[in-house]
Design a protein around this motif. Structure first.
Motif, PDB file in Angstrom:
ATOM      1  N   LEU A 134      -4.386  -5.986  -0.983  1.00 52.61           N
ATOM      2  CA  LEU A 134      -4.783  -4.927  -0.059  1.00 52.61           C
ATOM      3  C   LEU A 134      -6.137  -5.254   0.550  1.00 52.61           C
ATOM      4  O   LEU A 134      -6.879  -6.091   0.025  1.00 52.61           O
ATOM      5  N   ASP A 138      -9.334  -0.309   1.232  1.00 53.20           N
ATOM      6  CA  ASP A 138      -8.145   0.548   1.209  1.00 53.20           C
ATOM      7  C   ASP A 138      -8.179   1.440  -0.026  1.00 53.20           C
ATOM      8  O   ASP A 138      -8.219   0.956  -1.160  1.00 53.20           O
ATOM      9  N   LYS A 140      -5.925   4.205  -0.125  1.00 52.84           N
ATOM     10  CA  LYS A 140      -4.714   5.012  -0.017  1.00 52.84           C
ATOM     11  C   LYS A 140      -3.583   4.499  -0.906  1.00 52.84           C
ATOM     12  O   LYS A 140      -2.773   5.279  -1.410  1.00 52.84           O
ATOM     13  N   ILE A 141      -3.513   3.194  -1.087  1.00 53.91           N
ATOM     14  CA  ILE A 141      -2.423   2.603  -1.865  1.00 53.91           C
ATOM     15  C   ILE A 141      -2.910   2.369  -3.291  1.00 53.91           C
ATOM     16  O   ILE A 141      -3.657   1.430  -3.572  1.00 53.91           O
ATOM     17  N   ASP A 146       3.094   4.316  -3.322  1.00 54.16           N
ATOM     18  CA  ASP A 146       2.281   4.538  -2.126  1.00 54.16           C
ATOM     19  C   ASP A 146       2.611   3.557  -1.004  1.00 54.16           C
ATOM     20  O   ASP A 146       2.109   3.698   0.122  1.00 54.16           O
ATOM     21  N   LEU A 147       3.445   2.555  -1.319  1.00 55.36           N
ATOM     22  CA  LEU A 147       3.844   1.596  -0.294  1.00 55.36           C
ATOM     23  C   LEU A 147       4.913   2.171   0.627  1.00 55.36           C
ATOM     24  O   LEU A 147       5.248   1.562   1.642  1.00 55.36           O
ATOM     25  N   ALA A 150       4.380   2.235   4.301  1.00 56.97           N
ATOM     26  CA  ALA A 150       3.363   1.222   4.596  1.00 56.97           C
ATOM     27  C   ALA A 150       4.038  -0.025   5.167  1.00 56.97           C
ATOM     28  O   ALA A 150       5.228  -0.267   4.947  1.00 56.97           O
ATOM     29  N   ASP A 193      -0.252  -3.560   5.950  1.00 57.84           N
ATOM     30  CA  ASP A 193      -1.038  -2.812   4.966  1.00 57.84           C
ATOM     31  C   ASP A 193      -1.101  -3.498   3.605  1.00 57.84           C
ATOM     32  O   ASP A 193      -2.023  -3.241   2.828  1.00 57.84           O
TER      33      ASP A 193
END
Length: 280
Positions: A134, A138, A140-141, A146-147, A150, A193
């Motif tokens: 990542l 980042d 968020k993941i 969470d992928l 993405a 991402d």
């Protein structure tokens, strides 16, 4: 006990026999130098295009697999300048061993039941895991789930990203790129991402000077990848290589090789696996 008298003629014949035996011994050593060690050279298969693991550079060959293979070869009786390196692409590894093109292969070579039907493995010498790379900023993941939604980079011909989509993140948007380097560029500029493959491979790429500090590993450990050293089926090199791998761990050279090759990516490696301990 009656002793036989040795005449000059019989002594000469005996001397000739010794000479012939000595010559025959040398020929045998040359013809099977990889088994006995200390021959003229040993041929080793590695990857040429994986930074941190096996890479051909203008200065020579470098990476964790290269360091492991060099240490093993030296324990087998070969100096570094007696090693002949050969590129071992993933699809060619079993064939190269079966044909005798190389004596052993250290090339991110995961031990699997299917491969064990064709070749033997020493090791494992590294336990890797499928992971994601990542951007460093980042936040968020934080898990494979969470992928979902993405943009996940898949290198053409790789199954890693497809595995994530099928098993963990069905809504992930797969983006096909020709190389890992292209994926890294896309990750850097925001076109994708995340990039997924073995964490050791990701760490090697992220450790390159041009990318240092720009990426981080997710640490998801989605699979176990037991890297072994492949040898021809039935080769007596297997036990000798296992002894060399145990020595490498015991004297600290294994830890140093991990630090040298993966350190800049803050790779959280597993401890050196025990010989024969293949994690499913």
């Amino acid at each position: 006990m009656k002793l036989r008298k040795v005449t000059a003629a019989s002594a000469a014949v005996f001397a000739l026999a010794l000479t012939a035996t000595a010559c025959g011994g040398d020929d045998s050593k040359d013809s099977d130098s990889s088994s006995s060690g200390g021959g003229e050279k040993i041929t080793v298969g590695i990857k040429y295009d994986q930074p941190g693991l096996g890479q051909k550079t203008p200065q020579g060959y470098e990476g964790f697999d290269v360091d492991v293979a060099t240490y093993v070869a030296e324990k087998l009786g070969y100096d570094e300048d007696q090693i002949e390196w050969k590129e071992s692409k993933s699809a060619d590894r079993e064939t190269m061993l079966q044909r005798g093109d190389v004596d052993f292969i250290a090339a991110t070579y995961s031990i699997t039941p299917e491969r064990q039907e064709k070749v033997d493995f020493a090791g494992p010498y590294l336990l890797a895991h499928q992971d994601v790379l990542l951007r460093a900023d980042d936040d968020k993941i934080k898990s494979p789930e969470d992928l979902n939604d993405a943009k996940l980079c898949s290198v053409t011909g790789s199954t890693s990203a497809q595995n994530v989509k099928e098993k963990l993140a069905p809504k992930a948007q797969l983006q096909n790129y020709p190389t890992y380097s292209a994926c890294l560029t896309g990750l850097q500029n925001g076109a994708i991402d995340a990039l997924t493959t073995d964490d050791s491979i990701l760490a090697g790429y992220a450790s390159q000077s041009q990318f240092e500090g720009k990426f981080k590993l997710g640490g998801f450990k989605m699979t176990n990848e037991n890297y072994g050293i492949g040898v021809k089926k039935g080769s007596d090199l297997k036990d000798k290589i296992n002894d060399a791998l145990e020595a490498m761990v015991a004297d600290g050279a294994w830890d140093q090789a991990v630090k040298d090759n993966f350190g800049p990516a803050n790779y959280k490696n597993e401890q050196a696996p025990k010989i024969g301990d293949v994690k499913s």
